[in-house]
Design a protein around this motif. Structure first.
Motif, PDB file in Angstrom:
ATOM      1  N   CYS A   1       0.874  -1.092  -0.017  1.00 20.26           N
ATOM      2  CA  CYS A   1       0.069   0.145  -0.183  1.00 20.26           C
ATOM      3  C   CYS A   1       0.850   1.210   0.003  1.00 20.26           C
ATOM      4  O   CYS A   1       0.571   2.346  -0.635  1.00 20.26           O
TER       5      CYS A   1
ATOM      6  N   TRP B   1       1.017   4.601   6.219  1.00 20.49           N
ATOM      7  CA  TRP B   1       0.660   3.755   7.370  1.00 20.49           C
ATOM      8  C   TRP B   1       1.757   4.176   8.422  1.00 20.49           C
ATOM      9  O   TRP B   1       1.345   4.639   9.434  1.00 20.49           O
TER      10      TRP B   1
ATOM     11  N   THR C   1      -4.828   5.154  11.664  1.00 20.64           N
ATOM     12  CA  THR C   1      -4.456   3.983  11.109  1.00 20.64           C
ATOM     13  C   THR C   1      -5.518   2.946  11.816  1.00 20.64           C
ATOM     14  O   THR C   1      -5.753   2.825  12.686  1.00 20.64           O
TER      15      THR C   1
ATOM     16  N   ILE D   1      -8.953  -2.890   8.566  1.00 18.24           N
ATOM     17  CA  ILE D   1     -10.178  -3.259   8.393  1.00 18.24           C
ATOM     18  C   ILE D   1     -10.302  -4.873   8.336  1.00 18.24           C
ATOM     19  O   ILE D   1     -11.241  -5.637   9.275  1.00 18.24           O
TER      20      ILE D   1
ATOM     21  N   THR E   1      -8.118  -4.689   3.595  1.00 17.48           N
ATOM     22  CA  THR E   1      -8.416  -3.475   3.614  1.00 17.48           C
ATOM     23  C   THR E   1      -7.638  -2.839   4.823  1.00 17.48           C
ATOM     24  O   THR E   1      -7.732  -3.073   5.964  1.00 17.48           O
TER      25      THR E   1
ATOM     26  N   VAL F   1      -6.843   1.317   6.347  1.00 14.83           N
ATOM     27  CA  VAL F   1      -7.024   2.754   6.327  1.00 14.83           C
ATOM     28  C   VAL F   1      -5.990   3.534   7.072  1.00 14.83           C
ATOM     29  O   VAL F   1      -5.678   3.304   8.253  1.00 14.83           O
TER      30      VAL F   1
ATOM     31  N   SER G   1      -7.714   8.334   6.300  1.00 11.40           N
ATOM     32  CA  SER G   1      -8.976   8.494   5.623  1.00 11.40           C
ATOM     33  C   SER G   1      -8.646   8.207   4.268  1.00 11.40           C
ATOM     34  O   SER G   1      -9.451   8.295   3.253  1.00 11.40           O
TER      35      SER G   1
ATOM     36  N   TYR H   1      -8.163   4.654   1.798  1.00  6.43           N
ATOM     37  CA  TYR H   1      -8.321   3.367   1.821  1.00  6.43           C
ATOM     38  C   TYR H   1      -7.448   2.579   0.878  1.00  6.43           C
ATOM     39  O   TYR H   1      -7.043   3.188  -0.098  1.00  6.43           O
ATOM     40  N   CYS H   2      -6.900   1.327   1.391  1.00  6.17           N
ATOM     41  CA  CYS H   2      -6.088   0.712   0.505  1.00  6.17           C
ATOM     42  C   CYS H   2      -6.579  -0.833   0.718  1.00  6.17           C
ATOM     43  O   CYS H   2      -6.724  -1.540   1.578  1.00  6.17           O
ATOM     44  N   ASP H   3      -7.156  -1.380  -0.675  1.00  4.18           N
ATOM     45  CA  ASP H   3      -7.280  -2.827  -0.662  1.00  4.18           C
ATOM     46  C   ASP H   3      -5.881  -3.502  -1.364  1.00  4.18           C
ATOM     47  O   ASP H   3      -5.406  -3.114  -2.457  1.00  4.18           O
TER      48      ASP H   3
ATOM     49  N   ASN I   1     -12.962   0.901  -4.630  1.00  5.61           N
ATOM     50  CA  ASN I   1     -14.096   0.272  -4.007  1.00  5.61           C
ATOM     51  C   ASN I   1     -13.869  -1.146  -4.283  1.00  5.61           C
ATOM     52  O   ASN I   1     -13.687  -1.705  -5.355  1.00  5.61           O
TER      53      ASN I   1
END
Length: 115
Positions: free
Chosen positions: A51, A62, A68, A71, A88, A90, A93, A95-97, A110
């Motif tokens: 990420c 991060w 931080t 999820i 996931t 965060v 604010s 977001y990183c998948d 998304n």
């Protein structure tokens, strides 16, 4: 009298079967929670590195981020043969998948709309 004994025996067997079923479900869910926690712990360092290296207009920080959160591991079953996994994170604010299979990170995406 025989009918009553048969019915009582059936009710007792039904109760024992339901009790056994709930116990096995409880044990299985505990094992799944343990496996999920182990996988999340193993994937976390790779997700953070990927990420932070991902190219985006909004940087993902991060280390040094003020807020931080992890999820966690998610999955979506697209059809009967395809399951997409995502981890996931965060940070501030953003977001990183992270896809643990492809070892690829997407910032600000998304998860449900990914390919």
């Amino acid at each position: 009298m025989t009918f009553q004994r048969i019915m009582i025996a059936l009710v007792i067997l039904l109760a024992a079967g339901l009790g056994g079923s709930f116990y096995m479900n409880w044990k299985t869910l505990n094992q799944l929670r343990t496996v999920k926690a182990f996988v999340e712990q193993a994937v976390f360092p790779d997700a953070v590195v990927a990420c932070e290296k991902a190219q985006s207009s909004t940087p993902f920080k991060w280390n040094g981020g003020k807020q931080t959160a992890a999820i966690g591991l998610n999955s979506v079953k697209l059809n009967k043969d395809t399951i997409i996994a995502s981890y996931t994170l965060v940070a501030d604010s953003v977001y990183c998948d992270y896809d643990p299979i492809k070892k690829k990170a997407d910032i600000g995406s998304n998860f449900l709309e990914r390919e």
